[in-house]
Scaffold this motif. Structure first.
Motif, PDB file in Angstrom:
ATOM      1  N   TYR A  30       0.835  -1.207   0.000  1.00  0.00           N
ATOM      2  CA  TYR A  30       0.000   0.000   0.000  1.00  0.00           C
ATOM      3  C   TYR A  30       0.867   1.253   0.000  1.00  0.00           C
ATOM      4  O   TYR A  30       0.600   2.209  -0.736  1.00  0.00           O
ATOM      5  CB  TYR A  30      -0.916  -0.018   1.214  1.00  0.00           C
ATOM      6  CG  TYR A  30      -1.828   1.188   1.310  1.00  0.00           C
ATOM      7  CD1 TYR A  30      -2.831   1.391   0.371  1.00  0.00           C
ATOM      8  CD2 TYR A  30      -1.685   2.119   2.330  1.00  0.00           C
ATOM      9  CE1 TYR A  30      -3.670   2.492   0.448  1.00  0.00           C
ATOM     10  CE2 TYR A  30      -2.510   3.224   2.424  1.00  0.00           C
ATOM     11  CZ  TYR A  30      -3.503   3.413   1.478  1.00  0.00           C
ATOM     12  OH  TYR A  30      -4.325   4.503   1.545  1.00  0.00           O
ATOM     13  N   GLU A  33       2.272   1.818  -3.351  1.00  0.00           N
ATOM     14  CA  GLU A  33       1.252   2.325  -4.272  1.00  0.00           C
ATOM     15  C   GLU A  33       1.087   3.837  -4.118  1.00  0.00           C
ATOM     16  O   GLU A  33       0.959   4.571  -5.099  1.00  0.00           O
ATOM     17  CB  GLU A  33      -0.073   1.614  -4.005  1.00  0.00           C
ATOM     18  CG  GLU A  33      -1.164   1.945  -5.008  1.00  0.00           C
ATOM     19  CD  GLU A  33      -2.457   1.203  -4.724  1.00  0.00           C
ATOM     20  OE1 GLU A  33      -3.389   1.318  -5.548  1.00  0.00           O
ATOM     21  OE2 GLU A  33      -2.546   0.519  -3.684  1.00  0.00           O
ATOM     22  N   LYS A  69      -4.586   2.726   7.360  1.00  0.00           N
ATOM     23  CA  LYS A  69      -4.622   1.388   6.775  1.00  0.00           C
ATOM     24  C   LYS A  69      -4.114   0.354   7.769  1.00  0.00           C
ATOM     25  O   LYS A  69      -4.684  -0.745   7.880  1.00  0.00           O
ATOM     26  CB  LYS A  69      -3.750   1.362   5.518  1.00  0.00           C
ATOM     27  CG  LYS A  69      -3.886   0.110   4.686  1.00  0.00           C
ATOM     28  CD  LYS A  69      -5.156   0.133   3.860  1.00  0.00           C
ATOM     29  CE  LYS A  69      -5.151  -0.953   2.805  1.00  0.00           C
ATOM     30  NZ  LYS A  69      -6.402  -0.935   1.990  1.00  0.00           N
ATOM     31  N   GLU A 104      -8.695  -0.234   6.604  1.00  0.00           N
ATOM     32  CA  GLU A 104      -9.278   0.361   5.407  1.00  0.00           C
ATOM     33  C   GLU A 104      -9.323   1.873   5.553  1.00  0.00           C
ATOM     34  O   GLU A 104      -9.161   2.420   6.657  1.00  0.00           O
ATOM     35  CB  GLU A 104     -10.698  -0.177   5.180  1.00  0.00           C
ATOM     36  CG  GLU A 104     -11.651   0.076   6.331  1.00  0.00           C
ATOM     37  CD  GLU A 104     -13.022  -0.533   6.101  1.00  0.00           C
ATOM     38  OE1 GLU A 104     -13.184  -1.236   5.085  1.00  0.00           O
ATOM     39  OE2 GLU A 104     -13.922  -0.302   6.916  1.00  0.00           O
ATOM     40  N   GLU A 136      -7.165  10.016  -1.165  1.00  0.00           N
ATOM     41  CA  GLU A 136      -6.281   8.879  -1.370  1.00  0.00           C
ATOM     42  C   GLU A 136      -6.033   8.649  -2.855  1.00  0.00           C
ATOM     43  O   GLU A 136      -4.884   8.461  -3.281  1.00  0.00           O
ATOM     44  CB  GLU A 136      -6.895   7.628  -0.741  1.00  0.00           C
ATOM     45  CG  GLU A 136      -6.082   6.348  -0.983  1.00  0.00           C
ATOM     46  CD  GLU A 136      -6.887   5.087  -0.708  1.00  0.00           C
ATOM     47  OE1 GLU A 136      -6.283   4.091  -0.275  1.00  0.00           O
ATOM     48  OE2 GLU A 136      -8.115   5.098  -0.945  1.00  0.00           O
ATOM     49  N   LYS A 143      -2.562   8.848  -5.152  1.00  0.00           N
ATOM     50  CA  LYS A 143      -2.114   7.752  -6.019  1.00  0.00           C
ATOM     51  C   LYS A 143      -1.893   8.215  -7.454  1.00  0.00           C
ATOM     52  O   LYS A 143      -0.977   7.749  -8.142  1.00  0.00           O
ATOM     53  CB  LYS A 143      -3.136   6.612  -5.999  1.00  0.00           C
ATOM     54  CG  LYS A 143      -3.217   5.854  -4.689  1.00  0.00           C
ATOM     55  CD  LYS A 143      -4.266   4.748  -4.777  1.00  0.00           C
ATOM     56  CE  LYS A 143      -4.378   3.963  -3.489  1.00  0.00           C
ATOM     57  NZ  LYS A 143      -5.401   2.883  -3.565  1.00  0.00           N
TER      58      LYS A 143
END
Length: 645
Positions: free
Chosen positions: A249, A252, A594, A599, A608, A612
């Motif tokens: 994560y 990412e 996270k 979540e 978010e 990204k």
């Protein structure tokens, strides 16, 4: 007279008899009892096969497999046992090679190259695929002198954590010399990452099998019924501290960005996530025919994905360093927790040197100073530290501060179980004495006041920043950050090295850490990082904006959460991303959420996705400049940012 001769004769016979008995016993020992000479005598009809152990696997903290083993086949040859009349055309066809390659790979410089011998096996062809091996193995008996050796190479079920995991490579001559006989040419060794750090634990111990050969070079049985054979011992499996889900994560979020992230479990020092961006797929470093091309592409990439920014890049920390200045100032007695400084929106360092500060409420104590990241407060605090033993003796104050920073793990290597760690830089009085010698006017606290807000010559690694957050979360202690959670030997658990289980106390009173933690709590709840607050998860954090004269400023943030029971401490550093609240703080906030909640809240997902999708790899510079030869190295400067977050 005759009796005298008889006595002498008896004595001589006794001497010869004893000598003969000794020789007889020695012959019995050498031929019957000691097999060494028999082994040497039979060596021409015996071959030693090395049996390679399985390299230890690596798992994440939750049992997810990160590195696995895959078989690879090496075709070995003993030159003196190769039949000149062998069917080379069939041999080459089975392996898919040319006659020229056969001649080149078989004939070595036996006279000058010491690694090759005509009577010892060496690698003829390495890394043969299972398909080719299956086809060739059926006809192997037709080619005396050749045999197949099975080894393991690495495969990567997870496509993340390339910098952490590392890769293996063939040993060099230097590796062989240093190993004391453990390695021979063609062996594999950990070259980077955890593969290198824990080579001893992961590699295992080789076994050996001694086999009798007939005059055609074929195996005809075990030598001495296998009494000399030894079984290989597999390497230890490693349970790493990484949470691979969190790691993936974090990677990412850092896609198309340059920088580093380190997340630590404060109560243990175990590293949860360790990101250097840009990164790459670890499977690119699998040992196969395409590896060289992939490595060259990574090496030539202008963004330097092979460079580990989490542990090797030494950055000016910016305003996150104000937390440390506050701690040292209180510990040295330069300020108290209740010290206040008047801030009119600027700081007069000297008659012509006026430093900027934003408009904010009066910093009536150290926590409020941190809440609003007041430049004036921390310029004043740093000057009080440097001038603690008199304005004309800043060396004593600066070197005392340097000693406190060293106790906190700054300005030196922390000792993480990972290769390539840099120690950052805390300039000492000796450094400034060279830069500003007496004949050129010397130096005083105003000369180096930029250190008070984490600029100038102060440099930290992202790992050191994260460890600072963990130390504050623990109210004054830390464990050396590390990746080894435990090892497995079969069903038996083996503890990580003792030094990673020892608590380190920097010697600064816990109450001072509590004041700093309160200031960091205010930063997120009602200060410069209000936008990254998480519902139901109180965060203590500190933003930082690091001035970059060559382009957009660097964005940095340290934090820990939850405030009252910290489970994660984190540092995020994003190059050329603007202020600390723009990217570093949101990225840290999402990683914390996270990890703790599993979540991201619905009302935060738009932000978010925005993070990204953001591409910061090709940010336009604020002004034209000549790019440095190594773009990963931050530029040292003595200016502070225009804003104080």
């Amino acid at each position: 007279m005759s009796s005298q001769y008889k006595e002498r004769q008896f004595t001589i016979l006794m001497v010869f008899g004893i000598a003969g008995l000794i020789l007889l016993l020695r012959a019995f020992y050498l031929q019957i009892w000691d097999s060494t000479f028999k082994v040497k005598a039979d060596a021409v009809a015996m071959s030693k096969y090395t049996r390679y152990p399985a390299r230890g696997l690596i798992y994440d903290r939750n049992g997810e497999l990160l590195i696995n083993n895959s078989p690879v086949y090496d075709l070995m040859v003993i030159y003196n046992q190769v039949k000149p009349t062998m069917d080379t055309l069939k041999f080459c066809a089975l392996l898919g090679i040319s006659k020229a390659s056969f001649v080149e790979w078989l004939n070595k410089d036996f006279r000058h190259d010491k690694q090759y011998s005509k009577i010892k096996p060496y690698v003829f062809m390495s890394k043969i695929s299972p398909e080719v091996y299956a086809r060739f193995q059926e006809s192997l008996y037709e080619f005396p002198g050749f045999f197949v050796q099975v080894r393991n190479i690495r495969s990567y079920p997870a496509k993340n954590a390339a910098h952490v995991l590392g890769y293996i490579t063939e040993v060099t001559e230097d590796d062989i010399k240093k190993s004391g006989g453990q390695y021979v040419m063609g062996d594999y060794i950990g070259a980077s990452g955890l593969e290198s750090s824990y080579e001893k634990e992961l590699s295992g111990i080789k076994g050996a099998e001694y086999v009798l050969k007939d005059n055609l070079g074929r195996d005809v049985g075990k030598f001495q019924d296998g009494k000399l054979d030894t079984l290989p011992q597999s390497g230890l499996d490693m349970i790493s501290s990484l949470d691979i889900g969190l790691q993936a994560y974090a990677e990412e979020l850092m896609k198309n960005k340059i920088g580093g992230i380190v997340a630590i479990e404060p109560k243990t020092g175990e590293i949860l996530a360790f990101v250097s961006a840009p990164s790459y797929d670890p499977s690119l470093m699998v040992i196969d025919k395409d590896r060289g091309k992939a490595f060259l592409a990574l090496q030539n990439d202008p963004h330097k994905p092979l460079f580990n920014r989490a542990i090797m890049a030494e950055y000016p920390p910016g305003s996150i360093f104000k937390t440390v200045v506050a701690l040292v100032g209180m510990d040295m007695g330069a300020i108290t927790p209740q010290t206040s400084f008047n801030c009119p929106g600027y700081f007069v360092n000297s008659g012509s040197d006026i430093r900027k500060c934003r408009s904010h409420p009066h910093p009536s104590n150290v926590a409020i100073g941190l809440q609003w990241s007041c430049n004036t407060y921390f310029f004043s605090t740093f000057k009080a530290i440097a001038d603690r033993y008199g304005y004309t003796n800043p060396s004593a104050g600066l070197d005392t501060m340097a000693a406190r920073l060293s106790a906190l793990g700054l300005g030196r290597k922390l000792g993480v179980d990972f290769p390539g760690e840099k120690g950052g830089n805390m300039p000492s009085s000796r450094y400034y004495n060279k830069i500003y010698p007496r004949e050129k006017g010397s130096w005083r606290s105003p000369t180096i006041v930029s250190l008070g807000i984490g600029q100038g010559e102060m440099l930290l690694t992202t790992l050191q920043m994260a460890n600072t957050a963990a130390t504050i979360a623990n109210s004054g202690y830390y464990y050396i950050p590390h990746f080894a959670k435990a090892f497995k030997k079969g069903n038996q658990l083996v503890e990580k090295p003792e030094k990673y289980r020892q608590r380190i106390n920097p010697g600064i009173a816990p109450e001072y850490f509590e004041w700093v933690a309160e200031g960091m709590n205010l930063v997120v709840s009602a200060g410069t990082a209000r936008s990254v607050a998480i519902p139901d998860v109180p965060i203590a954090g500190k933003t930082g904006t690091v001035q970059n004269p060559h382009g957009e400023d660097h964005s940095t943030f340290i934090a820990f959460a939850p405030v009252n029971n910290p489970k994660i401490a984190i540092a995020v550093y994003v190059e050329n991303a603007g202020g600390g609240g723009r990217y570093a703080a949101p990225i840290a906030s999402f990683i914390i959420e996270k990890y703790i909640k599993g979540e991201i809240s619905e009302n935060r997902k738009w932000r978010e996705q925005q993070i990204k999708d953001t591409d910061l790899l090709n940010v336009q510079p604020k002004k034209l400049f000549v790019a440095p030869s190594n773009p990963v190295e931050p530029v040292e400067n003595t200016e502070e940012p225009d804003i104080n977050n």
